[in-house]
Design a protein around this motif. Structure first.
Motif, short mmCIF file in Angstrom:
data_model
loop_
_atom_site.label_atom_id
_atom_site.label_comp_id
_atom_site.label_asym_id
_atom_site.label_seq_id
_atom_site.Cartn_x
_atom_site.Cartn_y
_atom_site.Cartn_z
N HIS A 9 0.82 -1.22 0.00
CA HIS A 9 0.00 0.00 0.00
C HIS A 9 0.86 1.27 0.00
N PRO B 184 -8.47 -4.55 6.15
CA PRO B 184 -8.22 -4.18 4.75
C PRO B 184 -8.56 -2.74 4.41
N SER B 185 -9.54 -2.16 5.11
CA SER B 185 -9.92 -0.78 4.83
C SER B 185 -9.04 0.23 5.53
N ARG C 73 -1.96 -13.55 -2.25
CA ARG C 73 -1.39 -12.28 -2.72
C ARG C 73 -0.82 -12.42 -4.12
N ALA D 101 -3.40 -8.82 -3.74
CA ALA D 101 -3.77 -8.20 -2.46
C ALA D 101 -4.01 -9.29 -1.43
N TYR D 102 -4.05 -8.88 -0.16
CA TYR D 102 -4.25 -9.82 0.95
C TYR D 102 -5.69 -9.80 1.48
N THR D 103 -6.59 -9.11 0.81
CA THR D 103 -7.93 -8.88 1.38
C THR D 103 -8.63 -10.18 1.76
N TRP E 299 -7.28 -11.62 5.05
CA TRP E 299 -7.72 -10.94 6.29
C TRP E 299 -9.16 -11.32 6.64
#
Length: 453
Positions: free
Chosen positions: A298, A351-352, A418, A423-425, A428
């Protein structure tokens, strides 16, 4: 001529046995154990800050690096129950010193690696065996042998030693990586593990009887003796009771496997094991391994992200010690359920929150998550002791093995997610949902029965 009882008492080493409060030798042993756990914790903080520079230098994908961490976590967990049995056979001091040497060899040898298999041998096998030979089973053994009173509090303090290691080493490792390269960070971690070995050899003792004392809080009554595992004046633990003539006492592996066979017949064991596997997946496997790389994705600087994990370590010390205090006073099932629910909620919103800069919401997450990081350990150890008696420490070794298997699966899966999605969303959110399952399982752990104890 047979000496009188009065003469026998006069020649016995009575001073340590009469020591009370902070003068009791149990506190010195606990302090050395804490320092040893800090020294061994250094490498467990390292993969998060070493992953990106290794990826840049060698071109190894994130999934390969995560798999090496997964091997480490698997061996870390599977070694634990056998380490508990080895400590019964060879003593805490010998096993701990050898474990620290393995950690130093694996971390220091990494500076010479040039192929992927080197990574798996050094990071995975050597460091995995070394850290697994200590870890939380070491803490549980010290707490059970040396303390009757304050066991929950001591277990919380020793568990916090791992968090303190992360707090000490993670920012230093991140700074060294940025200033001098990842090899300098590996050598510093190896040196820290080596520095603790002389302290362990000179000061650590296996049992209170070795210094003529009883476990802290054992007043010599029947109840106190039963609680002080193998302390002076206490009944030997089942593993150490002499066998009948013609029967051989089981070795460390046999003791560990016997404990597993007995515990695996109960639903409570599987509820604890599955819950603790989810605990490992949502902490060591996911956040400890991937939070720094995820923050880097990020746009956040690696040193800043490492600082966040260090703050997690600060609040983990507070949370784990508080959890030990609470475990001495409240039902550990309720505590576990609350901890898992709180952790799951924090992972859902993570994630947010990740961005290229620090925001107050990220700091709130760090505080909440830090308080909950390994607060699950003291109540889990207490339940193992309640349900399985003197073999509770070895059984906890198997529960901890499940913790690390869950961590290994999460570390590998998150790296694959990933690489596949960028991404790792999903990682999580999935871990947050699993924490809800762990909360339900914890609340349903059965009460102890006379047969179980």
């Amino acid at each position: 001529m047979t000496s009188s009882p009065a003469t026998d008492r006069s020649t016995a080493p009575s001073a340590p046995a009469r020591a009370t409060g902070w003068r009791h030798p149990a506190w010195l042993v606990a302090a050395v154990a804490f320092v040893a756990l800090v020294g061994a914790a250094g490498f467990r903080a390292a993969p998060g800050v070493l992953m990106v520079p290794l990826e840049a230098e060698f071109g190894w994908p994130r999934s390969v690096l995560s798999a090496a961490v997964g091997v480490n976590l698997v061996l870390f967990g599977l070694t634990a129950p056998f380490a508990a049995a080895l400590m019964d056979r060879f003593g805490i001091r010998r096993v701990t010193a050898c474990a620290l040497l393995l950690v130093a060899l694996g971390s220091g040898g990494a500076v010479l690696m040039s192929a992927r298999w080197h990574l798996f041998v050094l990071w995975g096998v050597l460091v995995g065996l070394g850290t697994g030979s200590m870890a939380l089973v070491f803490a549980a053994t010290v707490a059970q042998r040396w303390f009757v009173a304050r066991r929950g509090l001591v277990m919380g303090v020793l568990t916090a030693g791992s968090a303190t290691g992360q707090l000490v080493f993670l920012p230093v490792a991140a700074w060294l990586v940025e200033a001098s390269g990842w090899r300098a960070a590996s050598l510093v971690i190896a040196g820290a593990a080596l520095a603790v070995v002389p302290l362990v050899v000179l000061v650590l003792r296996d049992r209170p009887a070795d210094v003529g004392a009883r476990p802290y809080g054992d007043d010599g009554t029947a109840g106190g003796a039963a609680g002080g595992a193998a302390g002076a004046g206490s009944t030997p633990a089942p593993e150490t009771v002499p066998h009948a003539a013609g029967q051989r006492a089981p070795g460390p592996a046999g003791t560990a496997l016997d404990a597993l066979r007995g515990a695996a017949r109960t639903r409570a064991f599987w509820a604890l094991a599955v819950g603790f596997a989810i605990c490992g997946a949502s902490t060591n496997g996911l956040v400890a391994t991937h939070l720094v790389p995820a923050a880097h994705d990020h746009g956040m600087a690696a040193t800043t992200a490492a600082g966040l994990l260090a703050v997690v370590g600060v609040f983990d010390v507070v949370g784990t010690i508080a959890s030990g205090w609470l475990t001495d006073r409240f039902d550990p099932r309720v505590l576990l359920g609350a901890y898992y629910l709180l952790r799951g909620a924090s992972l859902f919103v993570l994630p947010s929150l990740l961005d290229d800069a620090l925001h107050p919401s990220v700091l709130v997450f760090v505080v909440v998550y830090g308080l909950d990081w390994v607060a699950t350990v003291p109540p889990t150890v207490a339940l193992c002791r309640e349900l399985f008696g003197e073999r509770g420490t070895v059984v906890f070794g198997w529960v901890f093995a499940a913790h690390q298997l869950g961590a290994a699966a999460a570390a590998s899966a998150a790296g694959a997610v990933r690489d596949a999605t960028g991404a790792y969303t999903l990682a999580w959110v999935g871990a947050g949902a699993l924490c809800g399952v762990a909360a339900v399982l914890s609340l349903r752990v059965a009460r102890s029965t006379p047969a179980a104890a």
